[in-house]
Design an enzyme around this catalytic site. Structure first.
Site, short mmCIF file in Angstrom:
data_model
loop_
_atom_site.label_atom_id
_atom_site.label_comp_id
_atom_site.label_asym_id
_atom_site.label_seq_id
_atom_site.Cartn_x
_atom_site.Cartn_y
_atom_site.Cartn_z
CE LYS A 134 41.31 39.19 39.51
NZ LYS A 134 40.10 38.64 40.09
NE ARG A 172 42.85 33.41 43.67
CZ ARG A 172 43.57 33.73 42.60
NH1 ARG A 172 43.67 34.98 42.21
NH2 ARG A 172 44.22 32.79 41.93
C1 9MG Z 1 41.45 32.15 40.35
N1 9MG Z 1 41.02 33.52 40.54
C2 9MG Z 1 41.43 34.60 39.83
N2 9MG Z 1 40.80 35.71 40.28
C3 9MG Z 1 39.99 35.30 41.28
C4 9MG Z 1 39.08 35.96 42.12
O1 9MG Z 1 38.85 37.27 42.00
N3 9MG Z 1 38.42 35.25 43.04
C5 9MG Z 1 38.61 33.90 43.15
N4 9MG Z 1 37.90 33.24 44.07
N5 9MG Z 1 39.47 33.22 42.36
C6 9MG Z 1 40.13 33.92 41.45
#
Ligand code: 9MG
Length: 283
Positions: free
Chosen positions: A228, A263
Site C-alpha cells: 500500500k 491479506r
Molecule cells: C480488497 N481490499 C484491498 N485492501 C483491503 C484490505 O486492507 N482489507 C480487506 N479486507 N480487503 C481489502
C-alpha cells in the site's frame, strides 16, 4: 494465543494460534499491484495455484479495483471478470475462496460459483444486502472500515481520532450485519488500512491493533497492508513492486499486535515471516 473458529459456508477455519494468509487475486486490468497481468483466465488460475502452493489459506478474488481514485465498475463487467475464475478455482482446489465485492448480486453469484467468504471493503455501507446473501448460506463476511469510496477516500479531510472512528464504524457495520441475519461467528473485522486514512493514521492503526482486538474480542481481525501507498511514502516513494520488505515489516508488526488473518500479494515471503514470528511467539 488460544484457537478460535471462524465459521464459513462449508467449513470452519481455526484462527488464533496460527495466522491465516489470504492471497490477493486481482482480476482487474488496472489493479495497483498486479497491473492487469492476471486478466487472462489461465494466468489468473495459475497465479492462484502458485499462492496455494506457497501456503495461502484463503484466496481473495476481486474484479473491481479499490485503489485510491479508481473508477466504479458495472455489475455485469465485474461478474464477467470474477465468476469464471471462481468456478475454475473452486473446481480444482479446496482452499476457501473469498469474493472481494461491495455489490450483493456479485456476492450472490460468487457464492453460487463456490465462494465461501464475502470481503466487503465498505463494511455494508454501499449495499447492505450483501449481508443477506452471506446470511442465506452462512458464508464468512469480512467487514472492513473505510471512509467515502475508493474514488473519493483520499480527498476526504482526515478525522481527528482514527481509532475512535474505526471502532465506531466497525460497531455500526456489525450492527447492520446482525440486523440482516448474520451470526457473529461468521464475521471478521478489518481496520481498512489505506482507506481514507493518512500515513500516520495507517501506522497508528497497526501500532494499536491490540486495542482494536480488545474492543472486538469475538471476531477474527483481518488486515491488509500489502504494497500500500503508506509503505511507499515511508520508503522514499518506493513504487508498489518494490514494497515487499516494507510490507513484510508491517505484517510482522500486525501479527505481533493481534492480527489473525493477513491479506497479501506475496504469499511465500509472508508465510516465511509468519513461521518465524510464531516460533518466537510460542518460544
Ligand atoms: C480488497 N481490499 C484491498 N485492501 C483491503 C484490505 O486492507 N482489507 C480487506 N479486507 N480487503 C481489502
Amino acid at each position: 494465543m488460544p484457537t478460535h473458529e471462524w465459521k464459513l459456508a462449508r467449513r470452519t477455519l481455526p484462527y488464533g494460534e496460527h495466522t491465516l494468509v489470504m492471497g490477493v487475486l486481482n482480476v482487474t486490468p488496472d489493479s495497483f499491484s498486479d497491473g492487469g497481468e492476471f486478466f487472462s483466465l489461465d494466468r489468473a488460475i495459475a497465479h492462484a495455484a502458485q499462492m496455494i502452493d506457497e501456503g495461502a489459506d484463503i484466496i481473495d478474488i476481486g474484479g473491481e479495483s479499490t485503489r485510491p481514485g479508481s473508477e466504479f465498475v458495472f455489475e455485469e463487467e465485474e461478474l464477467q471478470r470474477v465468476i469464471p475464475v471462481i468456478e475454475r478455482l473452486s473446481a480444482r482446489s479446496s482452499v476457501p475462496i473469498s469474493i472481494d465485492t461491495t455489490k450483493s448480486p456479485v456476492a450472490r453469484a460468487a457464492i453460487a460459483a463456490g465462494a465461501e467468504i464475502v470481503n466487503d471493503i465498505s463494511g455494508l455501507r454501499f449495499d447492505p444486502l450483501i449481508a443477506d446473501e452471506a446470511a442465506r448460506v452462512k458464508a464468512g463476511l469480512v467487514l472492513m472500515h473505510s471512509r467515502g469510496s475508493p474514488k473519493t477516500m483520499q480527498q476526504l479531510p482526515p478525522v481527528d481520532d482514527i481509532m475512535s472512528e474505526v471502532i465506531s464504524g466497525l460497531r455500526q457495520s456489525v450492527a447492520v450485519a446482525e440486523e440482516r441475519g448474520i451470526a457473529r461467528d461468521n464475521l471478521a473485522i478489518d481496520p481498512g488500512v489505506g482507506f481514507g486514512k493518512t500515513v500516520a493514521q495507517n501506522v497508528e492503526l497497526i501500532a494499536k491493533l491490540d486495542q482494536l482486538a480488545g474492543e472486538f474480542p469475538e471476531f477474527p481481525i483481518l488486515i491488509g497492508t500489502s504494497r500500500k501507498s503508506f509503505i511507499g511514502k515511508l520508503l522514499n516513494n518506493e513504487p508498489a513492486d518494490e514494497r515487499l520488505h516494507g510490507t513484510t515489516a508491517s505484517i510482522v508488526a500486525s501479527v505481533l499486535n493481534g492480527a489473525h488473518i493477513v491479506r497479501v500479494h506475496d504469499v511465500k515471503a509472508t508465510v516465511d515471516a509468519i513461521k518465524v514470528v510464531e516460533a518466537i511467539r510460542t518460544g
